[in-house]
Write a protein that holds these residues in place. Structure first.
Motif, PDB file in Angstrom:
ATOM      1  N   MET A   1       0.842  -1.185   0.000  1.00  0.00           N
ATOM      2  CA  MET A   1       0.000   0.000   0.000  1.00  0.00           C
ATOM      3  C   MET A   1       0.881   1.239   0.000  1.00  0.00           C
ATOM      4  N   VAL A   2       0.421   2.248  -0.745  1.00  0.00           N
ATOM      5  CA  VAL A   2       1.155   3.510  -0.850  1.00  0.00           C
ATOM      6  C   VAL A   2       0.248   4.617  -0.337  1.00  0.00           C
ATOM      7  N   VAL A   3       0.706   5.360   0.678  1.00  0.00           N
ATOM      8  CA  VAL A   3      -0.096   6.421   1.286  1.00  0.00           C
ATOM      9  C   VAL A   3       0.729   7.707   1.310  1.00  0.00           C
ATOM     10  N   GLY A   4       0.106   8.806   0.911  1.00  0.00           N
ATOM     11  CA  GLY A   4       0.788  10.095   0.935  1.00  0.00           C
ATOM     12  C   GLY A   4       0.032  11.118   0.121  1.00  0.00           C
ATOM     13  N   GLU A   5       0.362  12.382   0.337  1.00  0.00           N
ATOM     14  CA  GLU A   5      -0.317  13.449  -0.375  1.00  0.00           C
ATOM     15  C   GLU A   5       0.026  13.419  -1.867  1.00  0.00           C
ATOM     16  N   SER A   6      -0.828  14.057  -2.660  1.00  0.00           N
ATOM     17  CA  SER A   6      -0.560  14.181  -4.092  1.00  0.00           C
ATOM     18  C   SER A   6       0.665  15.057  -4.320  1.00  0.00           C
ATOM     19  N   GLY A   7       1.392  14.756  -5.394  1.00  0.00           N
ATOM     20  CA  GLY A   7       2.544  15.577  -5.752  1.00  0.00           C
ATOM     21  C   GLY A   7       3.847  15.170  -5.108  1.00  0.00           C
ATOM     22  N   LEU A   8       3.854  14.050  -4.358  1.00  0.00           N
ATOM     23  CA  LEU A   8       5.082  13.604  -3.702  1.00  0.00           C
ATOM     24  C   LEU A   8       5.838  12.553  -4.519  1.00  0.00           C
ATOM     25  N   LEU A  59      -0.508  -3.760  -5.803  1.00  0.00           N
ATOM     26  CA  LEU A  59      -0.192  -2.418  -5.332  1.00  0.00           C
ATOM     27  C   LEU A  59      -1.493  -1.681  -5.056  1.00  0.00           C
ATOM     28  N   VAL A  60      -1.637  -1.189  -3.844  1.00  0.00           N
ATOM     29  CA  VAL A  60      -2.852  -0.482  -3.438  1.00  0.00           C
ATOM     30  C   VAL A  60      -2.525   0.994  -3.297  1.00  0.00           C
ATOM     31  N   ASP A  61      -3.162   1.814  -4.122  1.00  0.00           N
ATOM     32  CA  ASP A  61      -2.945   3.254  -4.093  1.00  0.00           C
ATOM     33  C   ASP A  61      -4.101   3.919  -3.358  1.00  0.00           C
ATOM     34  N   THR A  62      -3.851   5.111  -2.812  1.00  0.00           N
ATOM     35  CA  THR A  62      -4.871   5.816  -2.031  1.00  0.00           C
ATOM     36  C   THR A  62      -5.004   7.254  -2.512  1.00  0.00           C
ATOM     37  N   PRO A  63      -5.407   7.472  -3.769  1.00  0.00           N
ATOM     38  CA  PRO A  63      -5.520   8.844  -4.279  1.00  0.00           C
ATOM     39  C   PRO A  63      -6.530   9.662  -3.485  1.00  0.00           C
ATOM     40  N   GLY A  64      -6.185  10.910  -3.258  1.00  0.00           N
ATOM     41  CA  GLY A  64      -7.051  11.803  -2.500  1.00  0.00           C
ATOM     42  C   GLY A  64      -6.635  11.987  -1.059  1.00  0.00           C
ATOM     43  N   PHE A  65      -5.722  11.133  -0.561  1.00  0.00           N
ATOM     44  CA  PHE A  65      -5.310  11.254   0.841  1.00  0.00           C
ATOM     45  C   PHE A  65      -4.558  12.568   1.056  1.00  0.00           C
ATOM     46  N   PHE A  75      -8.078   9.188   6.698  1.00  0.00           N
ATOM     47  CA  PHE A  75      -7.451   7.865   6.797  1.00  0.00           C
ATOM     48  C   PHE A  75      -8.467   6.758   7.060  1.00  0.00           C
ATOM     49  N   TYR A  76      -9.720   7.091   7.297  1.00  0.00           N
ATOM     50  CA  TYR A  76     -10.719   6.058   7.591  1.00  0.00           C
ATOM     51  C   TYR A  76     -10.949   5.092   6.423  1.00  0.00           C
ATOM     52  N   PRO A  77     -11.031   5.565   5.167  1.00  0.00           N
ATOM     53  CA  PRO A  77     -11.171   4.594   4.066  1.00  0.00           C
ATOM     54  C   PRO A  77      -9.993   3.624   3.985  1.00  0.00           C
ATOM     55  N   ILE A  78      -8.803   4.081   4.367  1.00  0.00           N
ATOM     56  CA  ILE A  78      -7.622   3.215   4.348  1.00  0.00           C
ATOM     57  C   ILE A  78      -7.743   2.149   5.435  1.00  0.00           C
ATOM     58  N   LEU A  79      -8.132   2.571   6.627  1.00  0.00           N
ATOM     59  CA  LEU A  79      -8.320   1.617   7.725  1.00  0.00           C
ATOM     60  C   LEU A  79      -9.408   0.600   7.383  1.00  0.00           C
ATOM     61  N   ASP A  80     -10.498   1.095   6.789  1.00  0.00           N
ATOM     62  CA  ASP A  80     -11.605   0.192   6.428  1.00  0.00           C
ATOM     63  C   ASP A  80     -11.136  -0.846   5.416  1.00  0.00           C
ATOM     64  N   TYR A  81     -10.332  -0.430   4.446  1.00  0.00           N
ATOM     65  CA  TYR A  81      -9.873  -1.369   3.422  1.00  0.00           C
ATOM     66  C   TYR A  81      -9.006  -2.466   4.036  1.00  0.00           C
ATOM     67  N   GLN A 104      -5.022 -11.585   0.393  1.00  0.00           N
ATOM     68  CA  GLN A 104      -5.111 -10.207  -0.099  1.00  0.00           C
ATOM     69  C   GLN A 104      -4.857  -9.192   1.016  1.00  0.00           C
ATOM     70  N   ARG A 105      -4.311  -9.658   2.140  1.00  0.00           N
ATOM     71  CA  ARG A 105      -4.031  -8.730   3.244  1.00  0.00           C
ATOM     72  C   ARG A 105      -2.908  -7.771   2.855  1.00  0.00           C
ATOM     73  N   VAL A 106      -2.924  -6.591   3.455  1.00  0.00           N
ATOM     74  CA  VAL A 106      -1.895  -5.589   3.165  1.00  0.00           C
ATOM     75  C   VAL A 106      -0.697  -5.875   4.065  1.00  0.00           C
ATOM     76  N   HIS A 107       0.419  -6.249   3.468  1.00  0.00           N
ATOM     77  CA  HIS A 107       1.591  -6.643   4.248  1.00  0.00           C
ATOM     78  C   HIS A 107       2.562  -5.490   4.495  1.00  0.00           C
ATOM     79  N   CYS A 108       2.403  -4.406   3.760  1.00  0.00           N
ATOM     80  CA  CYS A 108       3.361  -3.310   3.891  1.00  0.00           C
ATOM     81  C   CYS A 108       2.704  -2.006   3.451  1.00  0.00           C
ATOM     82  N   CYS A 109       2.988  -0.931   4.172  1.00  0.00           N
ATOM     83  CA  CYS A 109       2.493   0.401   3.816  1.00  0.00           C
ATOM     84  C   CYS A 109       3.685   1.350   3.688  1.00  0.00           C
TER      85      CYS A 109
END
Length: 267
Positions: A1-8, A59-65, A75-81, A104-109
């Motif tokens: 999983m990849v988490v972070g603001e846009s533009g990074l 690869l799980v992306d989180t656009p909009g974070f 971060f709630y949609p990420i936790l729910d997923y 399908q568990r998330v092993h790394c963020c």
């Protein structure tokens, strides 16, 4: 999983890590779009080959974070997923075909930290604290080439201190055994000292006539940043940790600790 603001540079880094072109059509949202933007979850699957072994990675992306004006609940949609994947695995374990479970568990963020400003933002602190008991967190400083070596060392020290101060649990490397060979001990030490990984991503390839090899670079008027050169970026250490040396450790911690905590809470 990849988490972070846009533009990074998350998309560019993923393409650089796995030598793919998963996000060729990705565009940056405008300011108006960010105001009402919500966090979504996107999944892509990539096949890579590592030392003759074929791997299928999701690869799980989180656009909009982190893009909205109010990120209190971003971060709630990420936790729910992540919880949904735990629950699906738990239900499969109780089914008839337990030997054919698809994990399908998330092993790394990979949590992307902005190189601008000072240390962690309040959103970074709160999000990592929410995620720490659900997934292995690996902090990453994005666009590290915008910092001088001295600034980068200071940034890493500051982030390490803040992670300790806020008692954020990130993925911990196991200690080497006394009988491990010196090359592995050095490699392990280099990876540990690199955290948070300061990365530069690029898919631009140029020919190095001096060494007669192709290199991936980020070109600037004053020179080039080699993304796979450990002196310029920690990309090599991050890739090695993810797909070579610690992939099994990440999966074992997810199964033995994080998922087990979730399963016990359900009982």
């Amino acid at each position: 999983m990849v988490v972070g603001e846009s533009g990074l540079g998350k998309s560019t880094l993923i393409n650089s890590l796995f030598l793919t072109d998963l996000y060729s059509g990705r565009t940056q949202p405008s300011a108006d779009e960010k105001i009402m933007r919500t966090v979504s979850i996107g999944k892509k699957t990539v096949d890579i080959q590592e030392k003759g072994v074929r791997l299928k990675l999701t690869l799980v992306d989180t656009p909009g974070f982190g893009d909205a004006l109010d990120n209190t609940e971003s971060f709630y949609p990420i936790l729910d997923y992540i919880d949904q994947q735990f629950e699906q695995y738990r239900m499969d374990e109780m089914g008839m075909h337990r030997t054919q479970i698809r994990d399908q568990r998330v092993h790394c963020c990979l949590y992307f930290i902005s190189p601008y400003g000072h240390g962690l933002k309040p959103l970074d602190v709160e999000c990592m604290r929410q995620l720490q008991d659900k997934v292995n967190i690996i902090p990453v400083i994005a666009k590290a080439d915008c910092l001088t070596p001295a600034e980068l060392r200071h940034k890493k020290d500051l982030i390490r201190c803040e992670i300790d101060h806020y008692q954020i649990k990130t993925f911990q490397f196991a200690d080497c055994d006394s009988d491990d060979d010196s090359e592995w001990v050095k490699q392990d030490s280099d990876m540990k000292s690199s955290i948070p990984f300061a990365v530069v991503g690029s898919t631009t390839v140029v020919r190095d006539s001096m060494r007669n090899i192709n290199v991936r670079v980020r070109p600037y008027p004053w020179g080039m940043v080699e993304v796979e050169n450990p002196a310029h970026s920690d990309l090599v250490h991050l890739r090695s940790m993810l797909v070579r040396t610690h992939m099994q450790d990440l999966k074992e911690k997810t199964n033995d600790q994080l998922y087990e905590q979730y399963r016990i809470s359900c009982m």
